[in-house]
Design a protein around this motif. Sequence first.
Motif, PDB file in Angstrom:
ATOM      1  N   ARG A 218      14.534 -64.076  20.948  1.00 12.77           N
ATOM      2  CA  ARG A 218      14.279 -63.032  20.345  1.00 12.77           C
ATOM      3  C   ARG A 218      14.524 -62.565  18.955  1.00 12.77           C
ATOM      4  O   ARG A 218      13.519 -62.084  18.210  1.00 12.77           O
ATOM      5  N   LEU A 219      15.532 -62.994  18.618  1.00 15.84           N
ATOM      6  CA  LEU A 219      16.069 -62.826  17.324  1.00 15.84           C
ATOM      7  C   LEU A 219      15.302 -63.814  16.333  1.00 15.84           C
ATOM      8  O   LEU A 219      14.940 -63.172  15.320  1.00 15.84           O
ATOM      9  N   ARG A 220      14.947 -64.901  16.586  1.00 17.93           N
ATOM     10  CA  ARG A 220      14.235 -65.903  15.834  1.00 17.93           C
ATOM     11  C   ARG A 220      12.854 -65.170  15.298  1.00 17.93           C
ATOM     12  O   ARG A 220      12.318 -65.114  14.373  1.00 17.93           O
ATOM     13  N   SER A 221      12.239 -64.415  16.604  1.00 19.71           N
ATOM     14  CA  SER A 221      10.894 -63.618  16.382  1.00 19.71           C
ATOM     15  C   SER A 221      11.326 -62.806  15.462  1.00 19.71           C
ATOM     16  O   SER A 221      10.279 -61.922  14.648  1.00 19.71           O
ATOM     17  N   ALA A 222      12.273 -61.935  15.947  1.00 20.66           N
ATOM     18  CA  ALA A 222      12.361 -60.496  15.080  1.00 20.66           C
ATOM     19  C   ALA A 222      12.667 -60.907  13.676  1.00 20.66           C
ATOM     20  O   ALA A 222      12.387 -60.141  12.863  1.00 20.66           O
ATOM     21  N   ARG A 223      13.202 -61.821  13.224  1.00 22.55           N
ATOM     22  CA  ARG A 223      13.527 -62.182  11.849  1.00 22.55           C
ATOM     23  C   ARG A 223      12.271 -62.067  11.044  1.00 22.55           C
ATOM     24  O   ARG A 223      12.238 -61.727  10.007  1.00 22.55           O
ATOM     25  N   VAL A 224      11.208 -62.823  11.620  1.00 18.05           N
ATOM     26  CA  VAL A 224      10.131 -62.839  10.842  1.00 18.05           C
ATOM     27  C   VAL A 224       9.267 -61.472  10.793  1.00 18.05           C
ATOM     28  O   VAL A 224       8.963 -61.048   9.880  1.00 18.05           O
ATOM     29  N   ARG A 225       9.566 -60.579  11.797  1.00 19.28           N
ATOM     30  CA  ARG A 225       8.942 -58.999  11.703  1.00 19.28           C
ATOM     31  C   ARG A 225       9.873 -58.399  10.554  1.00 19.28           C
ATOM     32  O   ARG A 225       9.252 -57.522   9.861  1.00 19.28           O
ATOM     33  N   ARG A 226      11.128 -58.672  10.549  1.00 17.56           N
ATOM     34  CA  ARG A 226      12.021 -57.829   9.751  1.00 17.56           C
ATOM     35  C   ARG A 226      11.524 -58.098   8.365  1.00 17.56           C
ATOM     36  O   ARG A 226      12.143 -57.426   7.405  1.00 17.56           O
ATOM     37  N   GLU A 227      10.971 -58.999   7.884  1.00 15.95           N
ATOM     38  CA  GLU A 227      10.919 -59.555   6.620  1.00 15.95           C
ATOM     39  C   GLU A 227      10.011 -58.694   6.052  1.00 15.95           C
ATOM     40  O   GLU A 227       9.658 -58.437   4.745  1.00 15.95           O
ATOM     41  N   SER A 228       9.006 -58.121   6.923  1.00 12.91           N
ATOM     42  CA  SER A 228       8.057 -57.148   6.338  1.00 12.91           C
ATOM     43  C   SER A 228       8.496 -55.572   6.433  1.00 12.91           C
ATOM     44  O   SER A 228       7.544 -54.664   6.566  1.00 12.91           O
ATOM     45  N   TYR A 229       9.832 -55.571   7.028  1.00 13.84           N
ATOM     46  CA  TYR A 229      10.177 -54.052   7.243  1.00 13.84           C
ATOM     47  C   TYR A 229      10.148 -53.064   6.104  1.00 13.84           C
ATOM     48  O   TYR A 229      10.536 -53.787   5.121  1.00 13.84           O
ATOM     49  N   VAL A 230       9.783 -51.991   6.122  1.00 14.04           N
ATOM     50  CA  VAL A 230       9.852 -51.135   5.059  1.00 14.04           C
ATOM     51  C   VAL A 230      11.222 -50.327   4.753  1.00 14.04           C
ATOM     52  O   VAL A 230      11.662 -49.926   5.669  1.00 14.04           O
ATOM     53  N   GLY A 231      11.780 -50.879   3.700  1.00 15.13           N
ATOM     54  CA  GLY A 231      12.866 -50.243   3.189  1.00 15.13           C
ATOM     55  C   GLY A 231      14.094 -51.227   3.883  1.00 15.13           C
ATOM     56  O   GLY A 231      14.018 -52.264   4.504  1.00 15.13           O
ATOM     57  N   PRO A 232      15.315 -50.607   3.710  1.00 14.08           N
ATOM     58  CA  PRO A 232      16.421 -51.317   4.328  1.00 14.08           C
ATOM     59  C   PRO A 232      16.525 -51.328   5.946  1.00 14.08           C
ATOM     60  O   PRO A 232      15.973 -50.500   6.545  1.00 14.08           O
ATOM     61  N   TRP A 233      16.876 -52.564   6.495  1.00 16.27           N
ATOM     62  CA  TRP A 233      17.010 -52.789   8.014  1.00 16.27           C
ATOM     63  C   TRP A 233      18.368 -52.328   8.216  1.00 16.27           C
ATOM     64  O   TRP A 233      19.195 -53.087   7.821  1.00 16.27           O
ATOM     65  N   LEU A 234      18.574 -51.261   9.310  1.00 18.83           N
ATOM     66  CA  LEU A 234      19.894 -51.439   9.901  1.00 18.83           C
ATOM     67  C   LEU A 234      20.002 -51.548  11.158  1.00 18.83           C
ATOM     68  O   LEU A 234      18.868 -51.455  11.845  1.00 18.83           O
ATOM     69  N   PRO A 235      21.151 -52.084  11.966  1.00 17.24           N
ATOM     70  CA  PRO A 235      21.076 -52.014  13.437  1.00 17.24           C
ATOM     71  C   PRO A 235      20.603 -50.618  14.123  1.00 17.24           C
ATOM     72  O   PRO A 235      20.998 -49.659  13.446  1.00 17.24           O
ATOM     73  N   GLU A 236      20.222 -50.683  15.160  1.00 15.01           N
ATOM     74  CA  GLU A 236      19.864 -49.640  16.131  1.00 15.01           C
ATOM     75  C   GLU A 236      21.316 -48.983  16.727  1.00 15.01           C
ATOM     76  O   GLU A 236      22.121 -49.564  17.113  1.00 15.01           O
ATOM     77  N   PRO A 237      21.488 -47.769  16.334  1.00 17.46           N
ATOM     78  CA  PRO A 237      22.854 -47.141  16.736  1.00 17.46           C
ATOM     79  C   PRO A 237      22.647 -46.882  18.287  1.00 17.46           C
ATOM     80  O   PRO A 237      21.574 -46.879  18.717  1.00 17.46           O
ATOM     81  N   MET A 238      23.939 -46.891  18.973  1.00 16.52           N
ATOM     82  CA  MET A 238      24.091 -46.741  20.080  1.00 16.52           C
ATOM     83  C   MET A 238      25.247 -45.915  20.356  1.00 16.52           C
ATOM     84  O   MET A 238      26.357 -46.100  19.923  1.00 16.52           O
ATOM     85  N   LEU A 239      25.110 -44.961  21.491  1.00 18.26           N
ATOM     86  CA  LEU A 239      26.379 -44.244  22.045  1.00 18.26           C
ATOM     87  C   LEU A 239      27.315 -45.179  22.727  1.00 18.26           C
ATOM     88  O   LEU A 239      26.736 -45.946  23.430  1.00 18.26           O
ATOM     89  N   THR A 240      28.645 -45.251  22.482  1.00 19.23           N
ATOM     90  CA  THR A 240      29.531 -45.865  23.338  1.00 19.23           C
ATOM     91  C   THR A 240      30.452 -44.967  23.765  1.00 19.23           C
ATOM     92  O   THR A 240      30.923 -43.880  23.349  1.00 19.23           O
ATOM     93  N   ILE A 241      31.171 -45.531  25.093  1.00 17.08           N
ATOM     94  CA  ILE A 241      32.183 -44.863  25.586  1.00 17.08           C
ATOM     95  C   ILE A 241      33.572 -44.949  24.796  1.00 17.08           C
ATOM     96  O   ILE A 241      33.579 -45.927  24.141  1.00 17.08           O
ATOM     97  N   PRO A 242      34.478 -44.039  25.139  1.00 15.46           N
ATOM     98  CA  PRO A 242      35.722 -43.935  24.282  1.00 15.46           C
ATOM     99  C   PRO A 242      36.645 -45.157  24.625  1.00 15.46           C
ATOM    100  O   PRO A 242      37.384 -45.643  23.521  1.00 15.46           O
TER     101      PRO A 242
END
Length: 294
Positions: free
Chosen positions: A74-98
Amino acid sequence: MPSDTAVRRPAAERTFAEHRGLLHAVAYRVLGSVTEAEDVVQDAWLRWSRVDVATVADAEGYLVRVATRLAIDRLRSARVRRESYVGPWLPEPMLTIPDVAENAVLADSVSTAMLFVLENLSPMERAVFVLSEAFGYSHVEIARFVGRSHATVRQTAHRAKKAIEARRRRYDTDQATRQQATERFLAACLGGDVKALMEVLAPDVTMVSDGGGLTGAPRKPIHGPEYVARAIAVLSKRRPDDSHAQVLQVNGGPGIVIYSGRTPVLAITLHLLNGAIETVHAVSNPEKLTGVTP
């Protein structure tokens, strides 16, 4: 009389449920995406459901191997999509437990700063680094997971670690300090107080915003306390009238999530150096906020 399949299925479901959290944690760190990690877990379940679990001696090893390979693909195909991403790409934030924040290694491996740096690695390097550094698997185990020789994995791990050490910043890890700075930052934001904001920002602070071209987020990183403070003040004024902000555990430490009703509209993670905010990561792309939905 129930069939063998009917008897095996509950056992398969129980075993998978026991490892589901681990599989999601591995996939998320490899992909930096909550939604894609969930897809990997679902695909792993589909494969597991077709296996005779009685023939699997090491369920964890089998499932981690399947999830890792799915994530790499999935990451290999995602890299191709991210090349055309508009603006900076950041990881998706996620709520985590303490509990995650209390474990320094886990907290670091899931921080948006680390996930951002991991983008510089190849999919194979990233998977090997995550499995070794975050989860403590041996090179022999990882070799089985990724289908490479022990020697190749050892070299890959060394190369990945060297690349990460060259790029990463050693941010403050004390949770009390981070909590206090986050609360001060939020209070200044809500008050639109540019001066108060500048007081908590480091002299070389950088703000990276990810709106994916779907929001009014800046499309280039912003540098310097004055410019960052003014940008944040502008963003704060654009909040929906019914919005409210909360300081929550996001990616292994205190972060800020702004909700409109129950819908998240902005997630901010702050990274400190010597008590001052050195880096601000702000995600407003609505497609990347499922991981902070209450």
